[in-house]
Design a protein around this motif. Structure first.
Motif, PDB file in Angstrom:
ATOM      1  N   LEU A  54      28.904  -4.554   4.558  1.00 31.43           N
ATOM      2  CA  LEU A  54      29.179  -5.857   5.165  1.00 31.43           C
ATOM      3  C   LEU A  54      30.682  -6.111   5.282  1.00 31.43           C
ATOM      4  N   ASP A  55      31.449  -5.685   4.270  1.00 35.48           N
ATOM      5  CA  ASP A  55      32.909  -5.833   4.340  1.00 35.48           C
ATOM      6  C   ASP A  55      33.479  -5.037   5.518  1.00 35.48           C
ATOM      7  N   TYR A  56      32.928  -3.854   5.748  1.00 36.07           N
ATOM      8  CA  TYR A  56      33.379  -3.062   6.893  1.00 36.07           C
ATOM      9  C   TYR A  56      33.111  -3.817   8.195  1.00 36.07           C
ATOM     10  N   ILE A  57      31.920  -4.398   8.293  1.00 37.31           N
ATOM     11  CA  ILE A  57      31.596  -5.175   9.495  1.00 37.31           C
ATOM     12  C   ILE A  57      32.530  -6.371   9.630  1.00 37.31           C
ATOM     13  N   LYS A  58      32.756  -7.075   8.530  1.00 36.18           N
ATOM     14  CA  LYS A  58      33.622  -8.253   8.568  1.00 36.18           C
ATOM     15  C   LYS A  58      35.041  -7.889   8.994  1.00 36.18           C
ATOM     16  N   ASP A  59      35.544  -6.768   8.490  1.00 36.50           N
ATOM     17  CA  ASP A  59      36.929  -6.379   8.750  1.00 36.50           C
ATOM     18  C   ASP A  59      37.134  -5.738  10.123  1.00 36.50           C
ATOM     19  N   HIS A  60      36.087  -5.099  10.670  1.00 33.96           N
ATOM     20  CA  HIS A  60      36.296  -4.284  11.866  1.00 33.96           C
ATOM     21  C   HIS A  60      35.460  -4.685  13.082  1.00 33.96           C
ATOM     22  N   LEU A  61      34.342  -5.367  12.875  1.00 31.46           N
ATOM     23  CA  LEU A  61      33.426  -5.592  13.986  1.00 31.46           C
ATOM     24  C   LEU A  61      33.064  -7.048  14.242  1.00 31.46           C
ATOM     25  N   ALA A  62      33.078  -7.872  13.210  1.00 27.87           N
ATOM     26  CA  ALA A  62      32.522  -9.226  13.319  1.00 27.87           C
ATOM     27  C   ALA A  62      33.287 -10.102  14.302  1.00 27.87           C
ATOM     28  N   ALA A  63      34.605 -10.092  14.233  1.00 31.79           N
ATOM     29  CA  ALA A  63      35.397 -10.987  15.083  1.00 31.79           C
ATOM     30  C   ALA A  63      35.135 -10.715  16.558  1.00 31.79           C
ATOM     31  N   LYS A  64      35.100  -9.446  16.929  1.00 32.21           N
ATOM     32  CA  LYS A  64      34.848  -9.099  18.328  1.00 32.21           C
ATOM     33  C   LYS A  64      33.469  -9.557  18.782  1.00 32.21           C
ATOM     34  N   ALA A  65      32.493  -9.570  17.834  1.00 31.52           N
ATOM     35  CA  ALA A  65      31.134  -9.993  18.153  1.00 31.52           C
ATOM     36  C   ALA A  65      30.964 -11.509  18.063  1.00 31.52           C
ATOM     37  N   GLY A  66      32.024 -12.222  17.657  1.00 25.23           N
ATOM     38  CA  GLY A  66      31.937 -13.672  17.536  1.00 25.23           C
ATOM     39  C   GLY A  66      31.166 -14.131  16.324  1.00 25.23           C
ATOM     40  N   LEU A  67      31.186 -13.317  15.263  1.00 21.70           N
ATOM     41  CA  LEU A  67      30.440 -13.637  14.040  1.00 21.70           C
ATOM     42  C   LEU A  67      31.404 -13.923  12.897  1.00 21.70           C
ATOM     43  N   LYS A  68      31.217 -15.071  12.256  1.00 21.30           N
ATOM     44  CA  LYS A  68      31.934 -15.385  11.022  1.00 21.30           C
ATOM     45  C   LYS A  68      31.017 -15.015   9.864  1.00 21.30           C
ATOM     46  N   LEU A  69      31.507 -14.171   8.984  1.00 20.10           N
ATOM     47  CA  LEU A  69      30.672 -13.611   7.919  1.00 20.10           C
ATOM     48  C   LEU A  69      31.264 -13.940   6.561  1.00 20.10           C
ATOM     49  N   GLN A  70      30.441 -14.503   5.681  1.00 22.82           N
ATOM     50  CA  GLN A  70      30.858 -14.797   4.308  1.00 22.82           C
ATOM     51  C   GLN A  70      29.946 -14.021   3.367  1.00 22.82           C
ATOM     52  N   ILE A  71      30.518 -13.190   2.514  1.00 22.65           N
ATOM     53  CA  ILE A  71      29.747 -12.280   1.669  1.00 22.65           C
ATOM     54  C   ILE A  71      29.850 -12.718   0.216  1.00 22.65           C
ATOM     55  N   LYS A  72      28.713 -12.866  -0.436  1.00 23.14           N
ATOM     56  CA  LYS A  72      28.651 -13.225  -1.854  1.00 23.14           C
ATOM     57  C   LYS A  72      28.022 -12.069  -2.614  1.00 23.14           C
ATOM     58  N   GLN A  73      28.751 -11.487  -3.556  1.00 22.67           N
ATOM     59  CA  GLN A  73      28.240 -10.354  -4.307  1.00 22.67           C
ATOM     60  C   GLN A  73      27.538 -10.803  -5.582  1.00 22.67           C
TER      61      GLN A  73
END
Length: 278
Positions: A54-73
């Motif tokens: 999920l961190d990889y998606i947040k750092d590299h893919l989410a912004a381009k897809a228009g997704l704001k992602l908050q991850i709780k471990q």
């Protein structure tokens, strides 16, 4: 007593997580722009490999897809589901379908899987022997104490000739379903997260892939036996509460989890310890 202790611990953990997410929600509510599909998608995940993916998606893919992602471990296997059920999180990513089915049945929750993502092969590890056949008579073997993963662990031991299981035991098998035990193995049932720490005290332990990775163990090189990937029903899934599958944010995350970029990240990062299931 074990179940009572686990339930109390889970309630405390869930309460702590809910408070943390509530605080985040307070921050979001102060901004009119953080509404509807503009709100971050809050996903509860085990640290490895789930949160790392999920961190990889947040750092590299989410912004381009228009997704704001908050991850709780979190590190337990209960809090992620209770958080999604009570609405303090939008989704979770930590479990396979048999575990989810059993959780819904036992807890009366209505959680559903959205997509399968990857398989973490279960492995048998030991600091005492180099191969399973070297386990001494009467050795203690630690296994996960949740219903589906205990059955999964016992099946792995059975597939490798250490034990035999009662006919029809299936995905509900427990140590009480062991009918053949030529080495007179003894059992230590532990919460999955505790299994790596048990290796100094037992002959062997059957450890879930994510906890093995957290402990620096590599299934491909350190395990004495590993689950087969072909036909394995234990692929990990993205989960939401029933009725939330069509949330645009959830759909965006599902698409990203199945992207070529994520497939390459999993393969390059985990080197066979985590296997894409799409």
């Amino acid at each position: 007593m074990r179940n009572a202790i686990k339930l109390t611990t889970s309630i405390i953990a869930a309460a702590g997580l809910s408070l943390g997410l509530a605080a985040c929600g307070s921050d979001s509510s102060s901004s009119d722009s953080a509404t509807g599909t503009d709100k971050p998608l809050v996903v509860v995940a085990s640290p490895t490999p789930h949160a790392r993916i999920l961190d990889y998606i947040k750092d590299h893919l989410a912004a381009k897809a228009g997704l704001k992602l908050q991850i709780k471990q979190v590190t337990d296997y209960v809090t992620p589901n209770t958080a999604v059920q009570d609405g303090s999180a939008d989704a979770n990513f930590f479990q396979h379908q048999p575990y989810l089915d059993d959780f819904n049945k036992q807890r009366g929750t209505d959680l559903v899987s959205v997509e399968t993502v990857h398989l973490e092969p279960l492995g048998v590890y030991s600091k005492k022997v180099k191969q399973l056949t070297d386990l001494p008579d009467g050795a203690t073997v630690a296994v996960p104490n949740d219903a589906t993963n205990e059955a999964r662990a016992l099946k792995l031991l059975a597939d490798n000739g250490l034990i035999t299981l009662k006919d029809g035991a299936g995905t509900a098998a427990t140590v009480h379903d062991v009918t053949g035990n030529p080495k007179h193995l003894k059992w230590k049932e532990l919460e999955a997260a505790q299994l790596p720490r048990s290796l100094d005290d037992v002959g062997a332990a059957v450890i879930n892939g994510n906890y093995a990775l957290d402990a620096g163990l590599k299934p491909t090189s350190d395990a004495l036996a590993v689950e087969k990937a072909i036909g394995n029903p234990y692929a990990n899934v993205l989960v939401v509460k029933q009725g939330h599958q069509s949330d645009p944010r959830v759909q965006k995350l599902a698409e990203l989890l199945h992207s070529d970029e994520v497939r390459s990240y999993i393969e390059d990062t985990f080197k066979g310890s985590v296997i894409p299931a799409f």
